[in-house]
Design a protein around this motif. Structure first.
Motif, PDB file in Angstrom:
ATOM      1  N   SER A  72       2.284   1.660  -3.391  1.00  0.00           N
ATOM      2  CA  SER A  72       1.223   2.113  -4.296  1.00  0.00           C
ATOM      3  C   SER A  72       1.061   3.617  -4.225  1.00  0.00           C
ATOM      4  N   ALA A  73       1.093   4.175  -3.010  1.00  0.00           N
ATOM      5  CA  ALA A  73       0.959   5.625  -2.864  1.00  0.00           C
ATOM      6  C   ALA A  73       2.100   6.351  -3.582  1.00  0.00           C
ATOM      7  N   TRP A 104       0.177  -7.194  -5.527  1.00  0.00           N
ATOM      8  CA  TRP A 104      -1.270  -7.198  -5.261  1.00  0.00           C
ATOM      9  C   TRP A 104      -1.823  -8.627  -5.274  1.00  0.00           C
ATOM     10  N   TYR A 124      -6.120   2.897   3.967  1.00  0.00           N
ATOM     11  CA  TYR A 124      -5.466   1.609   4.194  1.00  0.00           C
ATOM     12  C   TYR A 124      -4.273   1.777   5.148  1.00  0.00           C
ATOM     13  N   THR A 127      -5.578   4.921  -0.446  1.00  0.00           N
ATOM     14  CA  THR A 127      -4.316   4.439   0.127  1.00  0.00           C
ATOM     15  C   THR A 127      -4.109   4.978   1.539  1.00  0.00           C
ATOM     16  N   SER A 140     -10.688  -0.495  -0.324  1.00  0.00           N
ATOM     17  CA  SER A 140      -9.531   0.115  -0.982  1.00  0.00           C
ATOM     18  C   SER A 140      -8.732  -0.919  -1.757  1.00  0.00           C
ATOM     19  N   LEU A 178      -8.318  -0.370  -5.841  1.00  0.00           N
ATOM     20  CA  LEU A 178      -7.055   0.229  -6.299  1.00  0.00           C
ATOM     21  C   LEU A 178      -6.570  -0.286  -7.654  1.00  0.00           C
ATOM     22  N   ILE A 183       0.820  -1.211   0.000  1.00  0.00           N
ATOM     23  CA  ILE A 183       0.000   0.000   0.000  1.00  0.00           C
ATOM     24  C   ILE A 183       0.853   1.258   0.000  1.00  0.00           C
TER      25      ILE A 183
END
Length: 688
Positions: free
Chosen positions: A362-363, A527, A402, A399, A429, A433, A359
């Protein structure tokens, strides 16, 4: 008197016998870049038989143009005049041999001779070309410029002209070997359109009115090596000069990068050797393992920070730095010594550390993606620009929700109601995503229509993600673990293959598309790994020493060597082997993640086999120990045997600290009993 008359009569006879060729009465004046006609003619042309006309430069006898045997001989022209010097072919029969010269250049200034041959006669005239008094001359540096990486360097460009400063229309600096516009000066303002040179190039404002357009290049990088052209447009004229930047040496930053890479690989190997020396001190081994997880990765993180300062692009170094900052989360999750943690730390490491890597990375990825889209915002219409901003805000919001959930789980101080709310939001989320990532990538790199392909894939996404495989397939339908996992694996491979195909399609026009694809495929695989743990409530991966060593030591060695090679090649040759470090960094990390996911998917086949092997080995050891005890003849040997047994009991357990390549079944059972029961409610809520 009589002698003078004889001389005059001789001259008149020569004129009478010769051919009279007419030219202009004075020099021809024209501006640079224009066309000019050089007159040359005879009063009357009686016959074109055996006619020959040639135009030459008087200073070098260079052949400008030739008419012979009834046609123009363009193949005989000097190369500089091809396609620029032309006869008026239809006028030659009337005695007009004038020459039109196009695209006048500074070197065209001078005298030209037109010589005409007709049968036995010949004649000539001379034409001079001059340019306007306000002639534009641009000069640079005659010598190659050398500098160390990280230094500032000045590329010279000055205009020798009486043109007023207000008449300078445009000045451009271009890297000619890569066709990159470095800087544009227009309307008294400077602009830099290429991301490589943003905030790194500038003119000298106080010198512009003097005609000095020299360029200051800050923090020189190895990729800056090459040929730069300064082109000036003023008063309808244009001229240019070139400057060569070469011989770039190692800077202090480069040396520090090499030291960090060597330290990272050296520390990984040293800690690996110390751990595998079968130390009997449990606390010492645990501390060494913690150093192995953090120390090499922190050093590589610092190395990539310096790489971004001196060499790498923004997207490249941010992605690599983020990965090495987050790698310890995955390594802690796969470490064989996880039972040495206690309390909330153990639960969080066992159940959420790998999710934290997914996560948070991902951000970072979405932020980099948004920056890339923002750089191209001028190419988007109003609606598309608004959609990109809206999508990015939604993605960052998800994000953050999460991340807050993971922080609450780590602290353990939130109320049950709050935990339930954030647990549900975290599950939503996680499901949303990938879809938003898909659409955002197509808006950023592809087309608006491509983003809606996800509408067809979204139902399959939802099925695979939110389907409770254990409860529905296992308990209600009675499917075997092998069947459930095989179906899940097939669906996941199909989904990811489709997504990766469309990702590649969206990125096909990007210069650094290979680096982007490597990052996206890694994120999609991560993921899938998190999705598997949620779908099958399997938070405890099989722990193989070989896999853990590859992730903690092998990946660091591979990327540190790759970074050093890339740095040396770019400094020496100006171009590296890969061109983008994301290719090496994320390919190796992708391999490590894939191995972990394969081990988890095929655990029902792997675990029984390893358990039987472990039992067989324990039986053999017990038999050997019994035989040894029977052969012991004195109390000293018995005492030594008892001491050895106590020492074996104090290890926690021996196979784990010795990094036994076999699966530690006892550790798995303890881990699940400690962490799975607490993590299952999270999964159930998220899957509902």
């Amino acid at each position: 008197m009589r002698g003078s008359s004889c001389v005059l009569m001789s001259v008149l006879l020569m004129i009478a016998d010769g051919l009279i060729v007419k030219g202009p009465s004075g020099p021809l004046v024209a501006p640079l870049g224009s066309s000019v006609v050089l007159p040359c003619s005879v009063d009357e042309l009686l016959s074109v038989k055996d006619l020959e006309v040639e135009w030459r430069r008087t200073d070098s006898e260079t052949l400008v143009h030739l008419y012979q045997d009834g046609e123009s001989r363009t193949e005989s022209q000097q190369q500089d005049y091809q396609d620029r010097a032309h006869f008026f072919t239809d006028q030659i029969q009337h005695g007009n041999f004038s020459l039109r010269l196009d695209d006048l250049r500074a070197e065209d200034e001078g005298q030209y001779k037109c010589k005409v041959y007709i049968q036995q006669e010949s004649g000539e005239t001379v034409v001079q070309i001059k340019f306007n008094a306000e002639r534009l001359l641009v000069s640079g540096s005659d010598q190659y410029i050398s500098a160390s990486v990280g230094e500032d360097v000045t590329l010279s460009c000055s205009v020798d002209s009486h043109i007023p400063p207000g008449d300078f229309e445009e000045v451009t600096w271009t890297k000619t070997d890569e066709d990159i516009q470095v800087l544009l000066y227009q309307d008294n303002e400077t602009h830099s359109s290429n991301e490589r040179y943003i905030d790194r190039v500038e003119l000298f404002p106080a010198e512009i009115h003097k005609g000095n357009f020299s360029l200051r290049l800050k923090s020189v990088r190895t990729e800056d090596k090459g040929v730069y052209m300064c082109k000036v447009f003023a008063g309808g004229l244009s001229a240019n000069t070139t400057v060569v930047l070469e011989r770039l040496g190692f800077s202090v930053v480069h040396i520090m990068m090499l030291i960090l890479c060597i330290s990272a690989s050296g520390s990984a190997l040293l800690l690996f050797c110390l751990i595998y020396c079968r130390s009997n001190n449990t606390d010492t081994v645990f501390r060494l393992q913690m150093f192995l997880v953090f120390c090499p990765n922190v050093l590589m993180f610092l190395a990539f920070v310096l790489w971004g300062v001196s060499e790498g692009s923004l997207f490249e170094w941010v992605s690599c730095c983020a990965l090495y900052f987050l790698r310890p989360f995955m390594l802690l999750w796969t470490a064989p010594y996880i039972n040495n943690f206690t309390g909330n730390i153990k639960t969080w490491v066992q159940n959420y550390s790998y999710e934290a890597e997914y996560i948070v990375f991902s951000a970072v990825f979405y932020s980099v993606l948004f920056k890339s889209a923002l750089d191209k915002s001028l190419n988007y219409a109003g609606f598309e620009g608004v959609m990109i901003i809206a999508l990015f805000v939604i993605v960052i919001l998800f994000t953050l929700l999460y991340i807050i959930f993971l922080l609450l789980r780590f602290t353990g101080k939130a109320s049950q109601r709050m935990m339930t709310i954030f647990r549900v939001l975290a599950g939503i989320s996680f499901d949303v995503l990938p879809s938003l990532q898909f659409i955002l990538i197509f808006y950023s790199f592809g087309s608006i229509r491509g983003g809606f392909i996800i509408v067809a894939v979204l139902p399959v996404f939802t099925t695979v993600t939110r389907y409770n495989w254990n409860a529905v397939c296992g308990q209600r339908m009675g499917c075997s673990p092998a069947l459930m996992r095989s179906v899940w694996l097939i669906l996941m491979m199909l989904i990811n293959a489709v997504l990766v195909y469309f990702y590649i399609t969206a990125l096909e026009n990007e210069k650094d598309r290979v680096g982007w694809v490597c990052v996206i495929v890694f994120l999609q695989t991560l993921w899938a790994l998190v999705n598997f743990t949620w779908s099958f409530q399997s938070w405890d991966p099989p722990r193989f020493a070989a896999v853990y060593v590859f992730g903690s030591v092998g990946v660091v060695l591979l990327n540190s060597v790759a970074l050093m090679i890339e740095l040396i090649l770019k400094t020496v040759n100006g171009e590296g082997a890969m061109g983008d470090m994301r290719i090496s960094v994320f390919s190796s990390e992708l391999l490590f993640t894939l191995i972990l996911m394969i081990l988890m998917v095929f655990e029902p086949w792997i675990t029984p086999c390893l358990q039987s092997c472990t039992k067989a080995m324990k039986s053999c050891r017990a038999a050997d120990a019994g035989s040894h005890n029977q052969e012991s003849q004195n109390a000293t040997a018995d005492s030594a045997t008892g001491s050895n047994q106590n020492q074996n009991q104090n290890q926690n357990p021996a196979e784990s600290h010795e990094m036994n390549p076999l699966l530690n079944t006892q550790n798995q059972e303890n881990s699940r009993s400690d962490g799975t029961e607490e993590a299952q409610p999270d999964s159930v809520v998220s899957q509902s």
